[in-house]
Design an enzyme around this catalytic site. Sequence first.
Site, PDB file in Angstrom:
ATOM      1  N   CYS A 189       6.166  -5.572   8.721  1.00 18.23           N
ATOM      2  CA  CYS A 189       7.217  -4.955   9.523  1.00 18.23           C
ATOM      3  C   CYS A 189       7.566  -5.876  10.682  1.00 18.23           C
ATOM      4  O   CYS A 189       6.681  -6.494  11.288  1.00 18.23           O
ATOM      5  CB  CYS A 189       6.740  -3.604  10.059  1.00 18.23           C
ATOM      6  SG  CYS A 189       7.996  -2.688  10.988  1.00 18.23           S
ATOM      7  N   GLU A 211       0.831  -1.205   0.000  1.00 16.35           N
ATOM      8  CA  GLU A 211       0.000   0.000   0.000  1.00 16.35           C
ATOM      9  C   GLU A 211       0.864   1.254   0.000  1.00 16.35           C
ATOM     10  O   GLU A 211       1.940   1.293   0.606  1.00 16.35           O
ATOM     11  CB  GLU A 211      -0.930   0.004   1.225  1.00 16.35           C
ATOM     12  CG  GLU A 211      -2.015  -1.043   1.148  1.00 16.35           C
ATOM     13  CD  GLU A 211      -3.014  -0.953   2.292  1.00 16.35           C
ATOM     14  OE1 GLU A 211      -4.080  -1.574   2.176  1.00 16.35           O
ATOM     15  OE2 GLU A 211      -2.740  -0.262   3.294  1.00 16.35           O
ATOM     16  N   LEU A 248       9.188   7.918  18.911  1.00 13.95           N
ATOM     17  CA  LEU A 248       9.568   7.816  20.316  1.00 13.95           C
ATOM     18  C   LEU A 248       8.467   7.138  21.129  1.00 13.95           C
ATOM     19  O   LEU A 248       8.684   6.118  21.775  1.00 13.95           O
ATOM     20  CB  LEU A 248       9.879   9.210  20.865  1.00 13.95           C
ATOM     21  CG  LEU A 248      10.370   9.310  22.302  1.00 13.95           C
ATOM     22  CD1 LEU A 248      11.639   8.495  22.511  1.00 13.95           C
ATOM     23  CD2 LEU A 248      10.613  10.781  22.678  1.00 13.95           C
ATOM     24  N   HIS A 249       7.296   7.753  21.173  1.00 12.75           N
ATOM     25  CA  HIS A 249       6.076   7.184  21.752  1.00 12.75           C
ATOM     26  C   HIS A 249       6.059   7.047  23.276  1.00 12.75           C
ATOM     27  O   HIS A 249       5.003   6.751  23.855  1.00 12.75           O
ATOM     28  CB  HIS A 249       5.738   5.827  21.133  1.00 12.75           C
ATOM     29  CG  HIS A 249       5.653   5.846  19.643  1.00 12.75           C
ATOM     30  ND1 HIS A 249       4.980   6.837  18.958  1.00 12.75           N
ATOM     31  CD2 HIS A 249       6.169   5.003  18.708  1.00 12.75           C
ATOM     32  CE1 HIS A 249       5.076   6.610  17.656  1.00 12.75           C
ATOM     33  NE2 HIS A 249       5.798   5.510  17.474  1.00 12.75           N
ATOM     34  N   GLU A 280       9.910  -0.719   8.195  1.00 11.58           N
ATOM     35  CA  GLU A 280      10.944   0.081   8.845  1.00 11.58           C
ATOM     36  C   GLU A 280      12.021   0.383   7.806  1.00 11.58           C
ATOM     37  O   GLU A 280      12.770  -0.503   7.387  1.00 11.58           O
ATOM     38  CB  GLU A 280      11.536  -0.695  10.022  1.00 11.58           C
ATOM     39  CG  GLU A 280      12.848  -0.155  10.579  1.00 11.58           C
ATOM     40  CD  GLU A 280      12.798   1.320  10.946  1.00 11.58           C
ATOM     41  OE1 GLU A 280      13.635   2.082  10.417  1.00 11.58           O
ATOM     42  OE2 GLU A 280      11.930   1.700  11.757  1.00 11.58           O
ATOM     43  N   CYS A 339      -1.643   7.216   9.558  1.00 15.19           N
ATOM     44  CA  CYS A 339      -0.480   6.654  10.235  1.00 15.19           C
ATOM     45  C   CYS A 339      -0.847   5.415  11.052  1.00 15.19           C
ATOM     46  O   CYS A 339      -1.768   5.448  11.860  1.00 15.19           O
ATOM     47  CB  CYS A 339       0.126   7.721  11.146  1.00 15.19           C
ATOM     48  SG  CYS A 339       1.626   7.207  11.990  1.00 15.19           S
ATOM     49  N   CYS A 391       3.265   9.019   0.741  1.00 14.87           N
ATOM     50  CA  CYS A 391       3.736   8.186   1.852  1.00 14.87           C
ATOM     51  C   CYS A 391       4.098   6.824   1.283  1.00 14.87           C
ATOM     52  O   CYS A 391       3.216   6.047   0.891  1.00 14.87           O
ATOM     53  CB  CYS A 391       2.638   8.064   2.911  1.00 14.87           C
ATOM     54  SG  CYS A 391       3.129   7.114   4.365  1.00 14.87           S
ATOM     55  N   CYS A 448       5.350  -3.056  16.724  1.00 13.86           N
ATOM     56  CA  CYS A 448       4.669  -2.028  17.532  1.00 13.86           C
ATOM     57  C   CYS A 448       3.209  -2.438  17.754  1.00 13.86           C
ATOM     58  O   CYS A 448       2.479  -2.723  16.794  1.00 13.86           O
ATOM     59  CB  CYS A 448       4.738  -0.675  16.846  1.00 13.86           C
ATOM     60  SG  CYS A 448       6.432  -0.068  16.628  1.00 13.86           S
ATOM     61  N   CYS A 503       0.264  -0.542  15.908  1.00 11.55           N
ATOM     62  CA  CYS A 503       0.392  -0.330  14.463  1.00 11.55           C
ATOM     63  C   CYS A 503      -0.110  -1.540  13.692  1.00 11.55           C
ATOM     64  O   CYS A 503       0.332  -2.671  13.939  1.00 11.55           O
ATOM     65  CB  CYS A 503       1.853  -0.043  14.114  1.00 11.55           C
ATOM     66  SG  CYS A 503       2.165   0.145  12.343  1.00 11.55           S
ATOM     67  N   ASN A 554      -4.810   6.251  15.646  1.00 11.38           N
ATOM     68  CA  ASN A 554      -5.877   6.051  14.675  1.00 11.38           C
ATOM     69  C   ASN A 554      -6.650   4.769  14.918  1.00 11.38           C
ATOM     70  O   ASN A 554      -6.118   3.813  15.482  1.00 11.38           O
ATOM     71  CB  ASN A 554      -5.282   6.020  13.261  1.00 11.38           C
ATOM     72  CG  ASN A 554      -4.739   7.373  12.860  1.00 11.38           C
ATOM     73  OD1 ASN A 554      -5.451   8.363  12.868  1.00 11.38           O
ATOM     74  ND2 ASN A 554      -3.459   7.417  12.537  1.00 11.38           N
TER      75      ASN A 554
END
Length: 351
Positions: free
Chosen positions: A119, A92, A225-226, A170, A342, A112, A123, A126, A300
């Site tokens: 990945c 995508e 960072l998060h 990543e 995102c 994007c 995370c 995500c 999101n």
Amino acid sequence: MTDLYGLLPEEMEKLVMDMGYQRYRADQILLPLYYKFPKDISEIKQLPKTMREELIKAGYTIGSTKEIHQVVSKDGETMKLLLGLPDDNSVETVLMQYPSTKLFGIPRSTICVSTQIGCAMGCVFCATGQMGFETNLRAEHIVSQVIHFAEILQKRNQHVTNIVFMGMGEPMANYDEMIKAIRILTHPRGFGIGQRHITISTIGITSGIDKLAEEDLQIGLAISLHAPNDKLRKKLVPTAGPNSVQEIIDAGRRYFKKTGRRVTFEYALMEGVNDSIETAMELANLLKGNGSHVNLIPINPTAGDFKRPSTGRVLKFEQILVDAGINCTVRVEKGTEISAACGQLRTDMMN
């Protein structure tokens, strides 16, 4: 098969000269590739018919990604494409448009792009991270994502203004192909976009950040960072090391010192997880005085079971950072309803 979109201009020159043709034939390939968007080598009429036939016979091709599906947001400002690859995988990529007075009525058009299918970073918030890692993309597959949208925009008398490596995967884990794609996209005889119009987003692979700093590229760096401490960050990013917070802060500082390009720290806000006043104050103390920028991203939908904080909580978090002298903005999200924002990209979720 070798896709011509995966060749640097210097490699294109070597190709035509090795075939026994003059150097200028390379530009007769490059110009239509990045401005006319041919679908097949036979369409490059600037080349002699015999040369086109030789290229095809030698296994060269154009555009190894094919559009499978397209979905557009209700406001028409976000478009997501599902692109098929030669190995039956798919990826995508997203176009986001914003009004811009600086561009004389033409919208700012940001692509994007993805560097991997899936990945391995895992995370928990995500969608891409939760699908696991499948494969790396080659440079031509990365470049082709931009080309698909460039052709769409050209028909609107618009053009690509920015590229962000914030799609699936990543980027630092597919470093060589990512860098090659960037050099093709920024080369004046390639796609020709300015280096300062490109940003790479990474979860914080410090070896990749340090390597990038040595590339002599004026591109932006965004580090996810998060969390302001290792305990919380480990819960959100299972692959994070025991001292990941300080390590990526230090890597960002080294990148800025080497390149002069300000680093952005991305912070996905999750209700009841990392959005408290105490957490904001801890983050402010961590980043105070280092000259970085913080991009707050309210989480999101579809990204796990996490919920987006209320607008009031987001603004309170932002104000604490601003009061500490930290440059901070809240990201304007686009394409949430088509799972194009995102953290939402996942090929089996195409709507």
